[in-house]
Design an enzyme around this catalytic site. Structure first.
Site, PDB file in Angstrom:
ATOM      1  N   ASP A  65       0.940  -1.132   0.016  1.00 50.77           N
ATOM      2  CA  ASP A  65       0.053  -0.158  -0.036  1.00 50.77           C
ATOM      3  C   ASP A  65       0.952   1.104   0.052  1.00 50.77           C
ATOM      4  O   ASP A  65       1.734   1.558   1.052  1.00 50.77           O
ATOM      5  CB  ASP A  65      -0.915  -0.156   1.286  1.00 50.77           C
ATOM      6  CG  ASP A  65      -1.711   1.045   1.456  1.00 50.77           C
ATOM      7  OD1 ASP A  65      -1.498   2.208   0.913  1.00 50.77           O
ATOM      8  OD2 ASP A  65      -2.675   1.322   2.367  1.00 50.77           O
ATOM      9  N   VAL A  66       0.837   1.832  -0.926  1.00 47.30           N
ATOM     10  CA  VAL A  66       1.820   2.981  -1.357  1.00 47.30           C
ATOM     11  C   VAL A  66       1.614   4.218  -0.144  1.00 47.30           C
ATOM     12  O   VAL A  66       2.464   4.924  -0.171  1.00 47.30           O
ATOM     13  CB  VAL A  66       1.856   3.426  -2.602  1.00 47.30           C
ATOM     14  CG1 VAL A  66       2.310   2.529  -3.790  1.00 47.30           C
ATOM     15  CG2 VAL A  66       0.626   4.240  -2.996  1.00 47.30           C
ATOM     16  N   ASN A  92       3.044   5.527  -9.890  1.00 48.11           N
ATOM     17  CA  ASN A  92       1.671   5.582 -10.760  1.00 48.11           C
ATOM     18  C   ASN A  92       0.368   5.323  -9.881  1.00 48.11           C
ATOM     19  O   ASN A  92      -0.705   5.792 -10.394  1.00 48.11           O
ATOM     20  CB  ASN A  92       1.913   4.259 -11.885  1.00 48.11           C
ATOM     21  CG  ASN A  92       0.388   4.315 -12.561  1.00 48.11           C
ATOM     22  OD1 ASN A  92      -0.048   4.868 -13.303  1.00 48.11           O
ATOM     23  ND2 ASN A  92      -0.032   2.897 -12.122  1.00 48.11           N
ATOM     24  N   TYR A 164      -9.241  14.780  -6.082  1.00 53.77           N
ATOM     25  CA  TYR A 164      -8.255  14.491  -6.872  1.00 53.77           C
ATOM     26  C   TYR A 164      -7.560  15.484  -7.666  1.00 53.77           C
ATOM     27  O   TYR A 164      -6.338  15.383  -7.910  1.00 53.77           O
ATOM     28  CB  TYR A 164      -9.361  13.741  -8.097  1.00 53.77           C
ATOM     29  CG  TYR A 164      -8.426  12.844  -9.136  1.00 53.77           C
ATOM     30  CD1 TYR A 164      -7.987  11.630  -9.197  1.00 53.77           C
ATOM     31  CD2 TYR A 164      -8.377  13.509 -10.578  1.00 53.77           C
ATOM     32  CE1 TYR A 164      -7.159  10.985 -10.201  1.00 53.77           C
ATOM     33  CE2 TYR A 164      -7.612  12.667 -11.544  1.00 53.77           C
ATOM     34  CZ  TYR A 164      -7.005  11.577 -11.282  1.00 53.77           C
ATOM     35  OH  TYR A 164      -6.420  11.089 -12.319  1.00 53.77           O
ATOM     36  N   LYS A 168      -3.553  16.069  -7.751  1.00 53.71           N
ATOM     37  CA  LYS A 168      -2.793  16.264  -9.041  1.00 53.71           C
ATOM     38  C   LYS A 168      -2.162  17.490  -9.064  1.00 53.71           C
ATOM     39  O   LYS A 168      -0.933  17.708  -9.484  1.00 53.71           O
ATOM     40  CB  LYS A 168      -3.504  15.901 -10.331  1.00 53.71           C
ATOM     41  CG  LYS A 168      -4.124  14.429 -10.253  1.00 53.71           C
ATOM     42  CD  LYS A 168      -2.934  13.433 -10.370  1.00 53.71           C
ATOM     43  CE  LYS A 168      -3.585  11.724 -10.750  1.00 53.71           C
ATOM     44  NZ  LYS A 168      -2.468  10.848 -10.458  1.00 53.71           N
TER      45      LYS A 168
HETATM   46  P1  NAD Z   1      -6.599   2.020 -12.103  1.00 45.30           P
HETATM   47  O1  NAD Z   1      -7.629   2.058 -11.575  1.00 45.30           O
HETATM   48  O2  NAD Z   1      -6.524   1.043 -13.320  1.00 45.30           O
HETATM   49  O3  NAD Z   1      -5.200   1.974 -11.792  1.00 45.30           O
HETATM   50  C1  NAD Z   1      -4.817   2.389 -10.401  1.00 45.30           C
HETATM   51  C2  NAD Z   1      -3.932   1.463  -9.866  1.00 45.30           C
HETATM   52  O4  NAD Z   1      -3.231   1.983  -8.538  1.00 45.30           O
HETATM   53  C3  NAD Z   1      -4.703   0.205  -9.471  1.00 45.30           C
HETATM   54  O5  NAD Z   1      -3.768  -0.881  -9.785  1.00 45.30           O
HETATM   55  C4  NAD Z   1      -4.707   0.175  -7.829  1.00 45.30           C
HETATM   56  O6  NAD Z   1      -4.574  -1.240  -7.414  1.00 45.30           O
HETATM   57  C5  NAD Z   1      -3.472   1.045  -7.526  1.00 45.30           C
HETATM   58  N1  NAD Z   1      -3.698   1.456  -6.036  1.00 45.30           N
HETATM   59  C6  NAD Z   1      -4.956   2.241  -5.607  1.00 45.30           C
HETATM   60  N2  NAD Z   1      -4.441   2.343  -4.328  1.00 45.30           N
HETATM   61  C7  NAD Z   1      -3.228   2.069  -4.183  1.00 45.30           C
HETATM   62  C8  NAD Z   1      -2.387   1.953  -2.862  1.00 45.30           C
HETATM   63  N3  NAD Z   1      -3.006   2.557  -1.632  1.00 45.30           N
HETATM   64  N4  NAD Z   1      -1.242   1.339  -3.031  1.00 45.30           N
HETATM   65  C9  NAD Z   1      -0.739   0.744  -4.133  1.00 45.30           C
HETATM   66  N5  NAD Z   1      -1.511   0.892  -5.209  1.00 45.30           N
HETATM   67  C10 NAD Z   1      -2.676   1.307  -5.122  1.00 45.30           C
HETATM   68  O7  NAD Z   1      -6.499   3.469 -12.977  1.00 45.30           O
HETATM   69  P2  NAD Z   1      -5.374   3.925 -14.050  1.00 45.30           P
HETATM   70  O8  NAD Z   1      -6.307   4.753 -14.908  1.00 45.30           O
HETATM   71  O9  NAD Z   1      -4.586   3.017 -14.639  1.00 45.30           O
HETATM   72  O10 NAD Z   1      -4.670   5.356 -13.016  1.00 45.30           O
HETATM   73  C11 NAD Z   1      -3.320   4.988 -12.912  1.00 45.30           C
HETATM   74  C12 NAD Z   1      -2.736   6.354 -12.619  1.00 45.30           C
HETATM   75  O11 NAD Z   1      -3.066   7.318 -13.886  1.00 45.30           O
HETATM   76  C13 NAD Z   1      -3.506   7.016 -11.527  1.00 45.30           C
HETATM   77  O12 NAD Z   1      -2.620   7.951 -10.736  1.00 45.30           O
HETATM   78  C14 NAD Z   1      -4.545   7.915 -12.254  1.00 45.30           C
HETATM   79  O13 NAD Z   1      -4.634   9.208 -11.420  1.00 45.30           O
HETATM   80  C15 NAD Z   1      -3.832   8.379 -13.216  1.00 45.30           C
HETATM   81  N6  NAD Z   1      -4.458   8.907 -14.429  1.00 45.30           N
HETATM   82  C16 NAD Z   1      -5.107   8.238 -15.133  1.00 45.30           C
HETATM   83  C17 NAD Z   1      -6.171   8.738 -16.185  1.00 45.30           C
HETATM   84  C18 NAD Z   1      -6.966   7.805 -16.995  1.00 45.30           C
HETATM   85  O14 NAD Z   1      -7.721   8.180 -17.816  1.00 45.30           O
HETATM   86  N7  NAD Z   1      -7.079   6.709 -16.965  1.00 45.30           N
HETATM   87  C19 NAD Z   1      -5.973  10.170 -16.537  1.00 45.30           C
HETATM   88  C20 NAD Z   1      -5.227  10.605 -15.971  1.00 45.30           C
HETATM   89  C21 NAD Z   1      -4.320  10.147 -14.916  1.00 45.30           C
END
Ligand code: NAD
Length: 266
Positions: A65-66, A92, A164, A168
């Site tokens: 858990d990060v 990430n 959120y 960011k």
């Molecule tokens: P996702 O939900 O598929 O991935 C998020 C990951 O973070 C998951 O694997 C989850 O298990 C992990 N996670 C959550 N809480 C955690 C914790 N406490 N410890 C360790 N891991 C944890 O969604 P995604 O879209 O792949 O998001 C990944 C990153 O990209 C995030 O930071 C998100 O804000 C960013 N992001 C995504 C988008 C998009 O359009 N999908 C756009 C901008 C930014």
């Protein structure tokens, strides 16, 4: 030809799904050995690790858990135990807990900040300590590379998502301040700011044609992003091809930050 990230060791947090999964796969394809951090979905992190190992790469899955300092320390220890060190760290992990401002609970505010901002703080701090401990290598011009996963919402305000967007927005100055602090040690810190990438975090925004049409109005390039788009950007930012790129946010967003609402407005 030698692969771009050959002989380098990488950690990707939140690698069991979405962007983290895509980034981990892309780094492995580019020749890096990869530690795949997962929080809840061991199966998919282990499945990706198996695939990478079976196709001639090297990967491990590591639970943490990060937002928990002891977990982050243990995650880096597991990487050191298997790889000896790390050259590339992609912070990430992230989540959303959306609600109208007046109804947002303190718990939902704190959960999002704890993962999205404190999680990147803890991960990047452990990375800097590891890069300092290990010192320069022959595998890269930089002593280490940190990539923060930001979002277009580091600059685009987002009603109904203040936790959120605050996380960011925080990443933007966190990344730049850290980059300024450690650049003299040849540690490169940068961010990737994805636009709308097709993952579980935003399923509601793309899984019906009505939702997709609405989303596409925000994307001048006319398509929703894929995790591979972010993976390719991460490989470049982690490689010596971007050696002079320091403290920059790379927007990978199909033009979402170009104010598309102004395209035919005046
Ligand atoms: P996702 O939900 O598929 O991935 C998020 C990951 O973070 C998951 O694997 C989850 O298990 C992990 N996670 C959550 N809480 C955690 C914790 N406490 N410890 C360790 N891991 C944890 O969604 P995604 O879209 O792949 O998001 C990944 C990153 O990209 C995030 O930071 C998100 O804000 C960013 N992001 C995504 C988008 C998009 O359009 N999908 C756009 C901008 C930014």
């Amino acid at each position: 030809m030698e692969k771009l990230l050959a002989n380098q060791f990488a950690l990707v947090t939140g690698a069991s799904s979405g962007i983290g999964y895509g980034v981990a796969k892309a780094l492995a394809d580019a020749g890096a050995s990869v530690a795949l951090n997962y929080h809840s979905h061991a199966e998919s992190a282990e499945k990706l690790a198996d695939e990478i190992n079976q196709s001639g790469g090297v990967a491990i899955a590591v639970k943490a858990d990060v937002s928990n300092p002891a977990d982050v320390d243990a995650m880096f220890e597991a990487c050191r135990a298997r790889f000896g060190t790390l050259d590339i760290v992609v912070a990430n992990s992230g989540l959303q807990k959306d609600s109208a401002f007046a109804e947002m609970t303190l718990e939902d505010w704190q959960t999002v900040l704890a993962t999205n901002l404190t999680g990147q703080f803890l991960t990047a701090q452990a990375a800097v300590k590891e890069f300092r401990r290990r010192g320069p290598t022959s595998v890269s011009k930089a002593v280490g590379k940190i990539i923060c996963m930001s979002s277009v919402h580091e600059v685009i305000p987002w009603a109904g998502h203040v936790n959120y967007a605050a996380s960011k927005g925080g990443i933007q100055m966190f990344m730049k301040s850290l980059a300024q602090e450690v650049a003299p040690e040849r540690i490169r810190v940068n961010s990737i700011a994805p636009g709308a990438i097709r993952t579980q975090i935003n399923r509601d925004a793309w899984d019906t044609s009505a939702a997709r049409d609405k989303l596409l109005q925000l994307i001048p390039y006319g398509r929703v992003g894929e995790v591979e788009d972010i993976g390719k950007a991460a490989v470049w930012l982690a490689s010596d091809e971007s050696d002079y790129v320091v403290g920059t946010t790379l927007f990978v967003d199909g033009g979402m930050t170009l104010y598309p609402g102004f395209a035919d407005n005046g």
